[in-house]
Design an enzyme around this catalytic site. Structure first.
Site, PDB file in Angstrom:
ATOM      1  N   TYR A   1      32.610  13.441 -22.478  1.00 54.92           N
ATOM      2  CA  TYR A   1      32.843  14.426 -21.386  1.00 54.92           C
ATOM      3  C   TYR A   1      33.917  15.656 -21.728  1.00 54.92           C
ATOM      4  O   TYR A   1      34.712  15.337 -22.862  1.00 54.92           O
ATOM      5  CB  TYR A   1      33.165  13.675 -20.064  1.00 54.92           C
TER       6      TYR A   1
ATOM      7  N   ASN B   1      15.174  15.537  -9.293  1.00 46.46           N
ATOM      8  CA  ASN B   1      15.232  14.482  -8.624  1.00 46.46           C
ATOM      9  C   ASN B   1      16.855  13.716  -8.865  1.00 46.46           C
ATOM     10  O   ASN B   1      17.231  12.893  -8.550  1.00 46.46           O
ATOM     11  CB  ASN B   1      14.647  13.416  -9.291  1.00 46.46           C
TER      12      ASN B   1
ATOM     13  N   GLY C   1      21.111  13.731  -8.522  1.00 43.45           N
ATOM     14  CA  GLY C   1      22.082  13.940  -7.381  1.00 43.45           C
ATOM     15  C   GLY C   1      22.385  15.486  -6.815  1.00 43.45           C
ATOM     16  O   GLY C   1      22.195  15.735  -5.677  1.00 43.45           O
TER      17      GLY C   1
ATOM     18  N   LEU D   1      32.272  22.574 -12.480  1.00 42.11           N
ATOM     19  CA  LEU D   1      32.948  22.282 -11.343  1.00 42.11           C
ATOM     20  C   LEU D   1      34.433  22.097 -11.549  1.00 42.11           C
ATOM     21  O   LEU D   1      35.207  22.673 -10.678  1.00 42.11           O
ATOM     22  CB  LEU D   1      32.471  21.288 -10.327  1.00 42.11           C
TER      23      LEU D   1
END
Length: 332
Positions: A56, A154, A156, A268
Site C-alpha cells: 500500500y 460490485n 464496496g 482518499l
C-alpha cells in the site's frame, strides 16, 4: 473483565494472514484529551490487506495494529477531558488500528453517530462512502439525468457509487469482470450492468441509446482504463482510484489527444490530509445520516471476532466474495 485483544503485526509478507495475530493487552491508563472506546465493528478493506503485504501507499511503522476504520462506543474519558458522552456511538479516527476490542483515541477526533443505527453498516463509513461521494462530485459537473460509468461495480466503493448516484438523480453504467456479479449490482440499483470486454464501447452505446457520458470511474487500471475511456464523450474525465489488475493505467493517444479525455487520480488519504476538519466532519455526518436512514448500505458476507483475525484476513483476501468481511469483537 473481558480480555482486551488487538490484531497486531510485527512484519509484512506475501501471505497477509500469516503476519498478523491477536494479542492481549492491559486496560490502558488515559491521559487528558484521550478516550477509551470499545470497538463495535471494523471492516477489512483491500487497502488493509495491501498494508499487511507491504504494497500500500502508506505503511505504518512496526509493530502496528491492523484496521483503518470502524465504529465504537465510548467507555471512559481521560481526566479533565471533554468529548462524546460515555455510551455514545462514535466514528473512530482513520488509520487508528481498529481491529481490536478497545482502543485509545483523541476525544476531539471522535465523531458522534446515531446510537440507534446499525453499527456494522456505520463501521464502513470512513473509506468507501466518502470515496464514492467525492468521485461523483469532484471531477465532473453532473446534472440529474446524466450518465456515469464505473468498473469494479460490485466492489464496496462501486456499491456506494450506484446508491449515491441514484439519490442524486444520476444513471449508472456498471462494469463487472464476471457474470456472477451482475445480479448483485442490479439489486443495489444499477441501471445498466455489463461484463467488461473488448467491445465495451459498442455495448455501452447500445445500452444507453448513445447518451453522452462525462465521467468514468476506474478501479482496475491496465487496459480496462482504456476500455472505460472509449465509452466517454469528448472532454470527459476518467478518474482512477485503484489498480485491481496490478497494472498501470493505459489510455491511448486517440482518447487523450484527439478526444480530449483526461485521466486523473484520487486517493482518499490525501483528501483527509488536505481537507479542513470541519469539511471532513460535514461530509461524514451527511453520509452517516443516509446510512442511519437506510438509504446507504453494503452487503456483509461474514463477521469474525478479533481472536479469529487470521481467518478473517484470509476470507477478505480471497476472491469472489459477495460482501464485506467485518471484525465484530465478541463483547460488542
Amino acid at each position: 473483565m473481558t480480555t482486551m485483544l488487538k490484531a497486531q503485526y510485527n512484519e509484512r509478507g506475501p501471505v497477509p494472514q500469516a503476519v498478523i495475530a491477536a494479542v492481549p493487552f492491559e486496560r490502558p491508563t488515559l491521559s487528558q484529551g484521550q478516550a477509551l472506546v470499545a470497538v463495535l465493528a471494523a471492516p477489512i478493506n483491500p487497502s488493509d490487506v495491501l498494508t499487511l503485504t507491504g504494497q500500500y501507499g502508506i505503511l505504518p511503522p512496526l509493530p502496528a495494529v491492523g484496521g483503518s476504520e470502524g465504529v465504537g462506543r465510548v467507555v471512559e474519558l481521560g481526566p479533565d477531558t471533554q468529548g462524546p458522552a460515555i455510551g455514545q456511538t462514535v466514528l473512530l479516527p482513520a488509520g487508528s488500528g481498529t481491529w481490536a476490542t478497545h482502543l485509545v483515541a483523541p476525544a476531539a477526533r471522535l465523531i458522534p453517530l446515531p446510537n440507534g443505527a446499525d453499527p456494522q453498516q456505520l463501521a464502513m463509513l470512513t473509506v468507501n462512502p466518502p470515496t464514492a461521494s467525492l468521485l461523483l462530485s469532484d471531477f465532473a459537473t453532473l446534472q440529474p439525468g446524466d450518465w456515469v460509468i464505473q468498473n469494479s461495480a460490485n466492489s464496496g466503493v462501486g456499491s456506494y457509487v450506484v446508491q449515491l448516484a441514484k439519490l442524486r438523480g444520476l444513471k449508472t453504467v456498471n462494469i463487472v469482470r464476471r457474470e456472477s456479479a451482475i445480479a448483485g449490482v442490479l439489486v443495489q440499483g444499477g441501471d445498466v450492468v455489463l461484463v467488461d470486454g473488448d467491445d465495451l464501447a459498442e455495448r455501452v452505446k447500445a445500452a444507453t441509446a448513445g447518451a453522452p457520458i462525462k465521467l468514468g470511474i476506474d478501479a482496475v487500471g491496465g487496459k480496462a482504463t482504456m476500455r472505460l475511456a472509449g465509452t466517454l464523450t469528448e472532454s470527459a474525465v476518467v478518474v482512477n482510484y485503484g489498480a485491481l489488475s496490478g497494472e498501470p493505467c493505459i489510455v491511448s493517444p486517440r482518447e487523450l489527444v484527439f478526444r480530449d479525455v483526461s485521466l486523473k487520480g484520487f486517493w482518499l488519504a490525501r483528501w483527509f490530509r488536505t481537507t479542513p476538519q470541519p469539511q471532513q466532519f460535514a461530509l461524514l455526518t451527511e453520509l452517516a445520516g443516509l446510512i442511519a436512514a437506510g438509504k446507504l448500505s453494503t452487503p456483509i458476507q461474514a463477521s469474525y471476532d478479533v481472536a479469529q483475525i487470521k481467518e478473517a484476513v484470509a476470507a477478505a483476501a480471497a476472491g469472489e466474495r459477495q460482501g464485506k468481511i467485518l471484525i465484530v469483537p465478541a463483547q460488542a
